[in-house]
Design a protein around this motif. Structure first.
Motif, mmCIF file in Angstrom:
data_model
loop_
_atom_site.group_PDB
_atom_site.id
_atom_site.type_symbol
_atom_site.label_atom_id
_atom_site.label_comp_id
_atom_site.label_asym_id
_atom_site.label_seq_id
_atom_site.Cartn_x
_atom_site.Cartn_y
_atom_site.Cartn_z
ATOM 1 N N ARG A 1 0.847 -1.196 0.000
ATOM 2 C CA ARG A 1 0.000 0.000 0.000
ATOM 3 C C ARG A 1 0.885 1.249 0.000
ATOM 4 N N PHE A 2 0.684 2.102 -0.990
ATOM 5 C CA PHE A 2 1.421 3.364 -1.076
ATOM 6 C C PHE A 2 0.435 4.517 -1.238
ATOM 7 N N GLU A 3 0.798 5.640 -0.628
ATOM 8 C CA GLU A 3 0.026 6.860 -0.857
ATOM 9 C C GLU A 3 0.833 7.775 -1.766
ATOM 10 N N LEU A 4 0.232 8.121 -2.881
ATOM 11 C CA LEU A 4 0.866 8.972 -3.883
ATOM 12 C C LEU A 4 0.214 10.339 -3.829
ATOM 13 N N SER A 5 1.018 11.371 -3.760
ATOM 14 C CA SER A 5 0.453 12.714 -3.658
ATOM 15 C C SER A 5 1.405 13.720 -4.300
ATOM 16 N N GLY A 6 0.907 14.960 -4.419
ATOM 17 C CA GLY A 6 1.721 16.030 -4.967
ATOM 18 C C GLY A 6 1.077 16.648 -6.191
ATOM 19 N N ILE B 1 0.180 4.279 -16.438
ATOM 20 C CA ILE B 1 -0.794 3.186 -16.570
ATOM 21 C C ILE B 1 -1.410 3.169 -17.961
ATOM 22 N N THR B 2 -1.906 1.999 -18.343
ATOM 23 C CA THR B 2 -2.480 1.839 -19.678
ATOM 24 C C THR B 2 -3.887 2.411 -19.782
ATOM 25 N N GLY B 3 -4.579 2.560 -18.663
ATOM 26 C CA GLY B 3 -5.969 2.999 -18.692
ATOM 27 C C GLY B 3 -6.152 4.406 -18.178
ATOM 28 N N SER B 4 -7.354 4.676 -17.711
ATOM 29 C CA SER B 4 -7.709 6.010 -17.226
ATOM 30 C C SER B 4 -7.647 6.067 -15.708
ATOM 31 N N LEU B 5 -7.337 7.236 -15.185
ATOM 32 C CA LEU B 5 -7.382 7.433 -13.739
ATOM 33 C C LEU B 5 -8.829 7.488 -13.270
ATOM 34 N N PRO B 6 -9.112 6.948 -12.086
ATOM 35 C CA PRO B 6 -10.473 7.055 -11.566
ATOM 36 C C PRO B 6 -10.785 8.487 -11.131
ATOM 37 N N ARG B 7 -12.078 8.793 -11.087
ATOM 38 C CA ARG B 7 -12.497 10.068 -10.534
ATOM 39 C C ARG B 7 -12.377 10.022 -9.016
ATOM 40 N N GLN B 8 -12.463 11.186 -8.370
ATOM 41 C CA GLN B 8 -12.365 11.232 -6.919
ATOM 42 C C GLN B 8 -13.459 10.376 -6.290
ATOM 43 N N GLY B 9 -13.046 9.564 -5.289
ATOM 44 C CA GLY B 9 -13.982 8.679 -4.633
ATOM 45 C C GLY B 9 -14.251 7.385 -5.376
ATOM 46 N N LEU C 1 -8.345 9.631 -3.771
ATOM 47 C CA LEU C 1 -8.858 10.273 -2.562
ATOM 48 C C LEU C 1 -9.068 11.769 -2.752
ATOM 49 N N ALA C 2 -8.332 12.386 -3.667
ATOM 50 C CA ALA C 2 -8.450 13.812 -3.990
ATOM 51 C C ALA C 2 -7.829 14.003 -5.372
ATOM 52 N N ASP C 3 -7.886 15.218 -5.891
ATOM 53 C CA ASP C 3 -7.324 15.468 -7.213
ATOM 54 C C ASP C 3 -5.868 15.055 -7.291
ATOM 55 N N ASP C 4 -5.136 15.273 -6.203
ATOM 56 C CA ASP C 4 -3.698 15.039 -6.222
ATOM 57 C C ASP C 4 -3.272 14.004 -5.172
ATOM 58 N N ARG C 5 -4.188 13.093 -4.792
ATOM 59 C CA ARG C 5 -3.865 12.121 -3.747
ATOM 60 C C ARG C 5 -4.510 10.780 -4.084
ATOM 61 N N PHE C 6 -3.686 9.721 -4.043
ATOM 62 C CA PHE C 6 -4.143 8.400 -4.445
ATOM 63 C C PHE C 6 -3.615 7.337 -3.485
ATOM 64 N N LEU D 1 -22.872 4.303 -1.636
ATOM 65 C CA LEU D 1 -21.575 3.682 -1.906
ATOM 66 C C LEU D 1 -21.752 2.607 -2.984
ATOM 67 N N PRO D 2 -21.865 3.035 -4.237
ATOM 68 C CA PRO D 2 -22.035 2.050 -5.302
ATOM 69 C C PRO D 2 -20.758 1.251 -5.549
ATOM 70 N N TRP D 3 -20.905 0.233 -6.364
ATOM 71 C CA TRP D 3 -19.773 -0.614 -6.756
ATOM 72 C C TRP D 3 -18.650 0.249 -7.325
ATOM 73 N N LEU D 4 -17.423 -0.089 -6.977
ATOM 74 C CA LEU D 4 -16.190 0.577 -7.421
ATOM 75 C C LEU D 4 -16.063 1.996 -6.873
ATOM 76 N N CYS D 5 -16.672 2.231 -5.701
ATOM 77 C CA CYS D 5 -16.501 3.518 -5.032
ATOM 78 C C CYS D 5 -15.745 3.332 -3.726
ATOM 79 N N ALA D 6 -15.217 4.428 -3.214
ATOM 80 C CA ALA D 6 -14.473 4.433 -1.957
ATOM 81 C C ALA D 6 -14.947 5.596 -1.108
ATOM 82 N N ALA D 7 -14.885 5.427 0.218
ATOM 83 C CA ALA D 7 -15.303 6.494 1.115
ATOM 84 C C ALA D 7 -14.672 6.279 2.479
#
Length: 811
Positions: free
Chosen positions: A494-499, A510-518, A541-546, A608-614
């Protein structure tokens, strides 16, 4: 002696067979500015006293390919470089005392033959009549014959590698001791020796049982222990003197020894139960180059007697000499070949227990890493990053003893290896044990495999078929399918990426698209060749935090891949939070009701639908909930601070009691993930395949302007794939399932390879996942899968066998 060069593109430390092979393969690949440094003479260390056997046999397909590459190279190397080598291709018989051993041989032979080797499984009488007439066949069920097995003189092999490399311009500095290593700001290395300093772009640690000493110079604790291995050489034996060719090698794995001809005598090499590690406290002696340990034949007495009963002519030859020499062992008995963890421009080719048979392949692999950046085969089983921070000296020692004692043991699907465990444990370890958990190790982390109920036998299962506790696994699946189950899945990387630059950088990785926030998405990271390097779950988790979450075993591999590609302008930060959070999976149709009873937040489908986080609060614990799981039911991953895991688990059990909640383990999860077609990292997904080959096209967005591997994937998309990942349903057999490496046939033509298989308890189907030729991928295609020697009919089916519309996941 020539003056030591002040610069070399590559410096290799260690002049045994492996180091010389690295030198040779780099030179053959066009890297001629290479210097090998050896503290004594070439071949000193483990090489000079090695028995020199060159088996192909391995339970791992790619390791077998690696060994076979070396074996075939050795057949021609002497002629190619103009250096004579005593190379004997005698073939080898391998004996089986049990049905399970015969099944192992059938599986290995099927893999070998599918890979272009020649291996047969025969009855005991056939082995005796065709290949080894001196054999006593009492209590044997049969055995295997490998026509390409044999032996080679280790010293001559090493010198031949060195000559071939020198002829291309590579250099060797003998009697030169490396005393220090330091890295410059640009990533290059200063290699300090007792003869001067060498500036190198790349360093390779091939120092044998001195590898840990070299590792300490760069802050690396190499997981290794030096064991003593004894073999004895007999005097001349009359029956052998009368022959005009060498007799085949013989291995009796159930009695744990090998036997081969040396001159007119025999070498007997047991792997005895009294495994003996050396130099644990005092460290490796300063100069132990051509020395041996004192003889200790009492350790071998039982094995000598067993071998004499099996091959009576052995008893007619007196003991001429005993070799008791040092051999390094990693915790799993396999070498370290590849990038050193946490370091740049530093590679390891060391800790070889079977260094002669693997030297040729090791040199090829290291040369591929350095000249191409990746390897032809996925060789995760020997990657130095497979061991992480838990692999201490104590761990390495107890595991090395266990491996040595079980050198020839069968690695059966449900067989535990208890030494050195638990290395890492969840806060719920004791609670899970109280509920009957039987554990397995995943990247050092203990996870429940299955739960013993009252009356269940918790002892190990030593068969290739379904285990004796299969009913318990089925019951766990039933719990998850009908009610709700809890799985302690602690140990995720588990890594937290930010900045400010995090989103743009990650998008380019990555080969695909980034998820939207949440939201949560699966992501594939590729090499320039388009082949999959790793798979991670991305939570935004935010625009600049994953959060980036991956398998426990990939901890250091994924860390290094991410860090090596990060910009150095400070715009991206990567924080390792692996040890701060545990994970509980709550899955099943009753899981929402249970979670609603204890969570402050609303876990409904609307909230909290499928493929969401909170964020989630349970009692006094604050964590993160992901609406995902690996079993294909309504469910949640609860990522909670480690110190809160016990309290959260207790509340789940209390809230779930009225709903019939229970626990489930990794075996149940594996059964369910096969029914959903979910891929396993380094099992179904490997660096030999691209995302398009692996049939995860939906995660590849070729309309993106840039990501690593895009051009290669674009080209493959236009040309089409040669093979493709599919799911297959197998006709019922004898209770065995398709193991990794099982070849797939269309008639008599091999068309594919199984990567994982098992029984789906929800569907009642035997399932196999794997890769087949593109022409064989249509649903309904009839194929055959070789499972322990039986070609079992199989049908290509939809990838998602259970709940193909994901209605239960989305409920």
């Amino acid at each position: 002696m020539a003056e030591l060069a002040s610069h070399a593109r590559v410096v290799i430390i260690g002049g045994g067979a492996v180091g010389a092979s690295c030198l040779y393969h780099l030179a053959m690949a066009g890297e001629t500015d290479v210097l090998l440094i050896e503290k004594n003479e070439l071949t000193s260390g483990s090489t000079w006293h090695a028995a020199g056997n060159t088996p192909n046999f391995s339970g791992n397909l790619n390791l077998m390919k690696l060994q076979n590459y070396g074996s075939r190279l050795y057949n021609r190397l002497g002629d190619e470089v103009g250096y004579p080598i005593n190379r004997h291709m005698t073939g080898a018989v391998r004996l089986a005392h049990s049905k399970e051993r015969m099944q192992e041989f059938e599986h290995v032979a099927s893999m070998a033959n599918a890979a272009g080797m020649d291996m047969d499984v025969l009855s005991a009488q056939e082995l005796k009549g065709k290949y080894y007439p001196w054999l006593e066949t009492h209590d044997l069920m049969g055995g295997a014959w490998d026509s390409e097995d044999g032996d080679i003189d280790p010293a001559q092999l090493t010198q031949a590698f060195a000559k071939g490399a020198r002829d291309k311009g590579a250099k060797v500095a003998r009697f030169t001791k490396v005393t220090g290593l330091s890295q410059r700001a640009d990533g290059t290395w200063d290699v300090t020796t007792d003869k001067g300093s060498v500036h190198a772009e790349i360093v390779i640690n091939a120092a044998g049982y001195y590898a840990d000493e070299i590792g300490r110079m760069v802050g690396r604790d190499i997981p290794m222990v030096t064991m003593s291995h004894q073999y004895l050489v007999t005097e001349a034996i009359g029956e052998l003197e009368a022959l005009d060719k060498k007799v085949p090698l013989l291995r009796d794995p159930d009695d744990s020894y090998y036997l081969r001809q040396e001159g007119n005598g025999l070498i007997l090499g047991p792997y005895e139960w009294q495994a003996t590690p050396h130099w644990l406290k005092e460290g490796t002696p300063e100069d132990f180059a051509f020395q041996l340990y004192p003889d200790d034949l009492e350790r071998l007495e039982w094995y000598i007697n067993a071998a004499c009963e099996r091959v009576p002519m052995l008893a007619t030859g007196g003991v001429q000499k005993v070799i008791n020499g040092p051999i390094p062992y990693a915790p799993d008995g396999l070498p370290l070949i590849g990038p050193a963890p946490g370091l740049t421009n530093f590679f390891e080719a060391c800790v070889f227990t079977f260094g002669i048979c693997q030297a040729g392949g090791a040199g090829k692999v290291i040369a591929e890493f350095i000249t191409e950046g990746e390897t032809e085969l996925d060789l995760w089983m020997v990657d130095p990053r497979r061991f992480t921070d838990y692999a201490t000296k104590t761990y390495a020692t107890v595991k090395a003893i266990e491996v040595y004692q079980n050198e020839y043991a069968m690695h059966l699907p449900h067989r535990p290896w208890p030494a050195g465990r638990p290395a890492k444990a969840s806060p719920l370890y004791d609670a899970m044990a109280e509920h009957g958990a039987q554990f397995g190790s995943f990247g050092g982390w203990e996870r429940p495999l299955w739960f013993a109920r009252e009356g269940d036998r918790p002892e190990p299962d030593l068969t290739h078929g379904r285990p004796h506790f299969d009913d318990a696994i089925a019951a766990e699946v039933k719990t998850v399918t009908e009610r709700a189950g809890i799985l302690d899945l602690t140990g995720f990387t588990r890594f937290e990426l930010s900045g400010p630059g995090a989103a743009d950088w990650l998008d380019g990785m990555i080969t695909g698209s980034l998820p939207r926030q949440g939201r949560v998405s699966l992501a594939y990271f590729c090499a320039e060749s388009g082949r999959v390097m790793t798979e991670l779950t991305i939570t935004r988790l935010a625009d600049d935090r994953f959060w980036l979450i991956g398998p426990a075993a990939g901890y250091w591999h994924d860390r290094d891949w991410l860090k090596q590609h990060m910009p150095d302008d400070g715009s991206v930060s990567l924080e390792d939070i692996t040890a701060r959070y545990g994970t509980l999976v709550l899955a099943g149709p009753k899981s929402r009701e249970i979670l609603s009873a204890i969570a402050d937040e609303d876990p409904s489908n609307a909230a909290l639908p499928w493929l969401c986080a909170a964020p989630i609060t349970i009692g006094m614990a604050h964590g993160l909930v992901l609406r995902v799981n690996f079993v294909g039911e309504l469910g949640y991953e609860l990522h909670m601070p480690m110190e809160t895991m016990a309290a959260v688990h207790k509340q789940l059990l209390e809230a779930g009691e009225a709903h019939g909640i229970g626990h489930f383990g990794m075996y149940a999860m594996d059964s369910m993930r096969l029914e959903k077609g979910y891929r396993g990292w380094k099992q179904d997904l490997s660096s030999e395949y691209t995302p398009l080959t692996s049939a995860v096209d939906r995660f590849v967005k070729l309309n993106k302007t840039q990501f690593i591997g895009r051009e290669a994937l674009l080209k493959q998309s236009q040309e089409g794939v040669a093979e493709r990942f599919v799911a297959m349903e197998l006709e019922p057999g004898d209770g065995t399932e398709a193991p990794y490496g099982s070849p797939v046939f269309s008639g008599d033509q091999r068309v594919g390879l199984i990567t994982s298989g098992g029984f789906g308890h929800r569907t009642g189907k035997s399932i196999a996942l794997g890769y087949v030729d593109a022409a064989q991928t249509a649903e309904g295609t009839r194929l055959l899968v070789d499972i322990y020697g039986e070609k079992r009919p199989a049908t290509v089916v939809p990838e998602v066998i259970y709940d193909p519309e994901n209605e239960r996941l989305r409920a």
